[in-house]
Every structure is written in C-alpha cells, then in structure tokens.
Design an enzyme around this catalytic site. Sequence first.
Site, PDB file in Angstrom:
ATOM      1  N   GLY A 264     -20.212  26.013  -3.715  1.00 33.84           N
ATOM      2  CA  GLY A 264     -20.687  26.953  -2.694  1.00 33.84           C
ATOM      3  C   GLY A 264     -20.341  28.386  -3.072  1.00 33.84           C
ATOM      4  O   GLY A 264     -19.212  28.653  -3.473  1.00 33.84           O
TER       5      GLY A 264
ATOM      6  N   ASP B 229     -12.511  27.901   1.201  1.00 33.22           N
ATOM      7  CA  ASP B 229     -11.657  26.960   1.936  1.00 33.22           C
ATOM      8  C   ASP B 229     -10.173  27.153   1.636  1.00 33.22           C
ATOM      9  O   ASP B 229      -9.327  26.671   2.387  1.00 33.22           O
ATOM     10  CB  ASP B 229     -12.042  25.517   1.581  1.00 33.22           C
TER      11      ASP B 229
ATOM     12  N   GLY C  83     -14.342  26.093  -7.592  1.00 33.91           N
ATOM     13  CA  GLY C  83     -13.216  25.537  -6.842  1.00 33.91           C
ATOM     14  C   GLY C  83     -12.702  24.240  -7.442  1.00 33.91           C
ATOM     15  O   GLY C  83     -12.754  24.044  -8.666  1.00 33.91           O
ATOM     16  N   ASN C  84     -12.230  23.345  -6.575  1.00 33.04           N
ATOM     17  CA  ASN C  84     -11.625  22.088  -7.012  1.00 33.04           C
ATOM     18  C   ASN C  84     -12.509  21.272  -7.957  1.00 33.04           C
ATOM     19  O   ASN C  84     -12.080  20.889  -9.045  1.00 33.04           O
ATOM     20  CB  ASN C  84     -11.322  21.217  -5.790  1.00 33.04           C
ATOM     21  N   GLY C  85     -13.742  21.033  -7.504  1.00 32.01           N
ATOM     22  CA  GLY C  85     -14.644  20.206  -8.298  1.00 32.01           C
ATOM     23  C   GLY C  85     -14.943  20.850  -9.645  1.00 32.01           C
ATOM     24  O   GLY C  85     -15.008  20.170 -10.686  1.00 32.01           O
TER      25      GLY C  85
ATOM     26  N   TYR D 257     -23.516  19.440  -8.357  1.00 31.57           N
ATOM     27  CA  TYR D 257     -24.163  18.570  -9.343  1.00 31.57           C
ATOM     28  C   TYR D 257     -23.181  17.490  -9.737  1.00 31.57           C
ATOM     29  O   TYR D 257     -22.030  17.778 -10.058  1.00 31.57           O
ATOM     30  CB  TYR D 257     -24.548  19.422 -10.554  1.00 31.57           C
TER      31      TYR D 257
END
Lengths: 390, 390
Positions: free
Chosen positions: B10, B132, B101-103, B74
């Site tokens: 995002g 977040d 971010g995390n992913g 993705y």
Amino acid sequence: MKIAIGQSGGPTAVINASLVGFLDSINEDAQLFGIQNGYEGLVNNELINLEGQMLNRVREFKNLPGACLGSGRYKLTDDKIIQAVKHLIKNDIQTIVFIGGNGTMAALDKICQQARLMGYDLQVIGIPKTVDNDLCGTDHAPGFGSAARYVALSARDINSDLESMKNFEQVRILETMGRNAGWLAASSGLLKQSDEDGPHLICLPEDKIEKGHFLSQVKEIVQEYGMATIVMSEGFNFAGESQTQFASFNGRSVLGGISKDAEQLVKQELGLAARAEILGMHQRCSSMAVSFQDRLEAYKTGHTAAEWIKAGKSGVMVSIQRQQHIGYNYILEPQSLTRVANGGEKLLPIEFLTHRDRFYKWLEPLIGDDIINYPPSLKRRIIKHEQTIC
Amino acid sequence: MKIAIGQSGGPTAVINASLVGFLDSINEDAQLFGIQNGYEGLVNNELINLEGQMLNRVREFKNLPGACLGSGRYKLTDDKIIQAVKHLIKNDIQTIVFIGGNGTMAALDKICQQARLMGYDLQVIGIPKTVDNDLCGTDHAPGFGSAARYVALSARDINSDLESMKNFEQVRILETMGRNAGWLAASSGLLKQSDEDGPHLICLPEDKIEKGHFLSQVKEIVQEYGMATIVMSEGFNFAGESQTQFASFNGRSVLGGISKDAEQLVKQELGLAARAEILGMHQRCSSMAVSFQDRLEAYKTGHTAAEWIKAGKSGVMVSIQRQQHIGYNYILEPQSLTRVANGGEKLLPIEFLTHRDRFYKWLEPLIGDDIINYPPSLKRRIIKHEQTIC
C-alpha cells in the site's frame, strides 16, 4: 439593544468564522446573547451572555470547525415558534440572527412572521451557511468552498493511490454529501488534468443513469485505464430506483449508502475488485482542507449582518452576488428570507451540467488559488510507454 | 553499475519522497532502472530506464501521494522468485532496492537468499514504509507519521462536529487502519486535551473487550458528556469473536467493517443515534495531512540507502533508531532483512498500552510540531455552565 445569535443545521469548517465576524463588528453598546444548540435553545430559552471573558473565549473558535455555540437539527412546529417568540419578548430581545442553511432560513422567516402577528417589532437577519451549496438567492454559501476543496483533494489523492494499486484493485467509488444537489460531487472533478486522470465518472442527483449503462461505462473505463475512480453523490439514484437512505435520526431521514450499492453491483456484475469510500462528516468539518477564501467570506457575511443591524435591515439573509468582471469579485446584498425559504433546494443549473468547464471556472476562486497550480501530475502510463530494457 | 528500485505494498503520502531521496543521492555513473508495479514488475521484467528527462519526471512526484512507479500486492511464490533472479542476472543488475513494509522486506530477504543459492552476487537494500507502523527493527517507519497525523486531526474534527450536533446524534465510531497493530488507532488520542474531549474510547486489536462492557462504557460516556466519539482499529474484535473482514481481493483478505458492526450494536442495544465513519484510504494517501517530519525522514531513508550502496552494504533495511537524548534525535542504522522478516507484525508494546502518555510523547515529534500547539479548544460545556439569562 439586546441581540441574540445562534447556529443551526450541520456545522461547517468556517461557521465559527461567521459568528466571530458578527461579534467583532457589532456595536459595543449592544447586549449580546448566544443561543445554544440552534432552535432547540431558542425554544427552551437556553441563552448565554456573550460579554467580557466569554466573548473572548468564543473568539478563540474563529478558525476551528464545528459550531461552538452548539447547533442541531430541531423540528420547529408552529407551537414551538410561538413559544420562541414569547421568550424573545420576555427577554426583551429586539434582534435575532441565525447562521444556517435552507431549513434555518425558512424557520427564521416563520419567526419573523409570527413576531409580526404578535405585534412584536423583531429584527431578523440570516447569515448563509451550507456545505451542500443548495441555498437559494446567493451565488454560493460559506462552508461550501472548504467542503468542495476537501472533495477535490480527496478525489485526486484517492485516484493517485488507486493508480498505484491497480494490479490489486480496480474500482473506487467515493460518496459525497449534497443531498439532492450535485454541487459537491461535481467539485470532485476540479483538479482533473486529463481524461486518464480520475474521477473518470461523476454521478449526480441531477443525472438519471440506467444501471446497465453505468456498468458498461465502468467496464470501458477499466479497459482503457486499468482502473476507475467514480464519484457518486449521496442523492444519486439509478434510473427507476429510489434514493438510498442511511438512517432515520429522530424522524429525519439521512441519505447515504449508494456507493455501497454500486460497489456490490460492480463486484457482482463485472467481477472487479471495488471499494466504496464514504467521505462522510469530514467534508463539513475537516480542519485540513479549509479554503482561506471561504473562511474570509464567512467572516465577511457575519460582519455585514452586524452592519445591517445598525442600518435597520430586517427579514433578510446576507447573500453573495458575484460580479461579472474580470477575475473574482462579489458584493454582499440583502435577500428576502421569504424568497430564500420559498426557493427550496438549489440544484446544479443546466449550464453547469452540460458545460463542466464553466462550473470549474465558477468554482476555482472559492476553494482558494493555492492548490490550482500544483505541479502537473505525471502519470505512470506516460512512464510505461517509454523505453524498457526487456 | 546497474541498480533497480521498486515500490511495493500500500502506498503512503511520502513513499515518493523516499524514492526521490534515493535517486538524488545515487552515484552519477550508475545506470538506474525503475521496477513497475512492485514485485509483479520484477517477475515480469517490467523495468524502465530512469535517466535524463525520465528521472526529472519522477522527481516531480516527490511531494505527491501514491507510488509513482506503481506498487501493488503480488503473491511471490518460490517459482516467481527464481524467475525474478533470472531476470536480474540476464539484465546484469547488481543491486536491487525496494521501498515497502513487512511483506516487501520478507520478499527481499528471499530474493537475497535465492541469488546466493544461484551463485549471483546481488546487493539488496530495503527502505522502510508503512502507515501501520508494524515493521520490526525500526523505531517507526516513514508513512506512519503522516497517517497518524491524519487520524489525530480527523478524530479532533469529527469530535468537534459531533459535539455541535449532540441533540441530533450521539455516537460516532471512527475506524482506522492498522491491521493487527493498534498504532494508528491509538494515535487518535494525541490531540485530546481533557477527559471530556474525544475520542472517549479507543478500541485496539491488542485489547480484548467484552461486548457488554463496551456497551456499558458507551452508555456511561453518553450520560456524562451527551455524546461519545469512539475510535476502533480495523483489527479490533470483541472478546470471543473473530475479526471483521471487508473483502477478499485476489486471495488476500482485507480487514474492515468492525465500526459498522459496533454502530448496529449501539443503535440496537442502547437506542442511540450512531454513525460509523471509516477513515479508509485517506489515511495512507491524504495530501492534506502530510507531516513534514515524516516526509523528511522518508527522503533521508532513501538517501541513506543510496549511500549504503556505495559502502557495499547488503541484506539490510534502513532502520530509524531513536536516541534517548533531550528532544527528538535519531540515527539510521542497518537492520538485517532476515531479522525484520522473522520479526512479524510489531504490535503496540505493553508500555504504550498501559501508559498512553508515554505513547503520545513518543508520537508527537513524528506528526510535526505545527499542530501540537493549536489554540486550546474551549468546550461548549464550559460555556454552558456560565451564567444564562433564563
């Protein structure tokens, strides 16, 4: 001389500027009272002295959203109007001023007539306020410029965000306020610079669109741009269907939710990932999108109401009359409260519906010239067409 | 030297500032490529040359929301990772950078390992980004400050609006982003100056609240203040119930809608007029609430990634480490991608859950000091208690 002023209906980001504009300009020898919670406070005689320290406290709200005296929606029956006038007589209040929209002006008009019937010489002045811009007899009303700015910036931001994510979701449907008038929804297109920029489709209450036609338009837009940013007024309904109601609060029906219906439709019929975004109360209260021009005009309408009290005017609303010169000019003129009350909701005129460029030209000065000249947004599509190394 | 940079997940209001910070600081003799649409573009080899006119075009996005290269969500399977590394080898790209971010960091870590397995000397750097603030190994991540600012200002504005209208509606429930972490929702209380100011109740994913207890709290608040502004994280759920899911997009479940459930609950069980307001995508893309501190830090993390490429660092994410001096100070340090990937979602620590004042002190510098010192908001309740004439 005793003067009472109140705020009524949904607040705006600049309604307190009108109040302070009024307080700043009233004769020093006047005794001022604030009416709490709109007409409810008038009927229940909830008035506060606005003097000394209290006056200074209220002035601190000038640039803050919300109605600092308390506003509200209150059903003003004939009995309650009589009660309100009795209180005014008992308190020896000679002048009453309300800042509000359609309902407020209609109520002021009735109070004016009731006082006359009861042989009481009451001076009555209205100060315009609405984010919906559906108030008759004025080019526009303070509050609308800031709300329109919020909507236009939101549409641009949400479109940029969606464009980044179009491999994940394709359709966003923004729902605006506006009741039966499309002014706010139409404002969402102001910052659009090309066809590929969103919003790609704006659905107004003044339009009648068949569901099938809507879906084929969305499909075409997604085929062309890989995404679709749609704006829908809360008062819009598909041809042959009734408006979507969010709720009934205290007997008053509140529009809302059409974007959710459209989200379901797009998901089910087109199989696209879609998301409704209801812009909600932020449109009328965001401190982040205040138009300085709007705030200035709010202050000036308040100031003018105070001047008119000195001049003995009554039974009128302060109206903004745009002058057809080069650039943006306006004068403030009295408009009969009865005429405003009888005018009903002012819809988007045919000229603006058919010539959106004329509407944007009309709108531009109201939202402030500090965002019109943003650097042009370069689209990823342009980048995409450039040379790649694969 | 060939370097490729992409944006993933995002977008935020400042993700383009990180990109431009990177591009501004990279060696002039490097050959730069932009990866389109996040990892999808890496797997499908959709790269664009970032040089000359194109580089200047991208720089124009510095202060605009959205991910100008295109981002996305993705699903990166093992096969696709191998394919991505093959493209990197074929294109002779020695360095890969992703802002995310995390992913994103977990994926970068896998790519790093896969390249090693395939005997390819690939330099890998991550630049942190999340609204977040659930990214491990860093005090906070760029993007969060602006989103927190949006949430804090929205809560204050919505509360002012509701206070004006409490004779019409009594309860508003604002829903924030944040997934399973309460950082954003907790930020809503930053500008609260007294108990009677909203938000009156903040429901975090880290909390477990019984439905009955929630309802009795709302009832008490409304009895005390005539209204209740409630903030609810999208990841919050009532004790014994599962999280509310808005939708499943392309196999990825999206949280959302708990505020609507709570709205129904308050209406049905307490008979109060209630309205849910989902803050939505605005939190991550609003151009109206950008924190200059956040944007500055976004730019600096990009700049630092470029410096680290020259220094030969690899397998690391740029992390922000706060220094415990007087005032706000931080240094940027490398953090192992593997450690970040294994850390999972960073929740609000117990210290901040139990000492909200410490959290606000931590948060203040991130959202910019230009709103902390607003004139104090004087409440209508204070006015109400003053002398009235009735």
